[in-house]
Scaffold this motif. Sequence first.
Motif: not given
Length: 112
Positions: A1-8, A13-16
């Motif tokens: 898993m790359d950094k962008k995918t992890l950040y996204d 999750l935060e929005g949820d």
Amino acid sequence: MDKKTLYDSFTTLEGDLQKTVQQIQRLQKEMAEIVERNAELEIENRHLREHLQEIQKAPDDKSTGAVELSKSKLNLENLYEEGFHVCAMFYGQRRIDDEACAFCLDIIYGER
């Protein structure tokens, strides 16, 4: 898993979580309104039953005893026991952890 995918993923999750918190707050507010309405209806029901009993009693059947609270003060006492303030300062607000309120108690039991 790359950094962008992890950040996204964290952003999603935060929005949820924020949506869930908003939903919990809305449900909590609705539940407080339902509890308050239920307390009002229980008091009204009790009052109607007492009124019905008075109508059914014979006129000369008066009970003698200690000084009792008036019906309005009994209603305030019932609201207070249900966990709501009845004083002018906090009227209608829930009492936190059912703490005693000197203002409410003075209104209910003061100046008999």
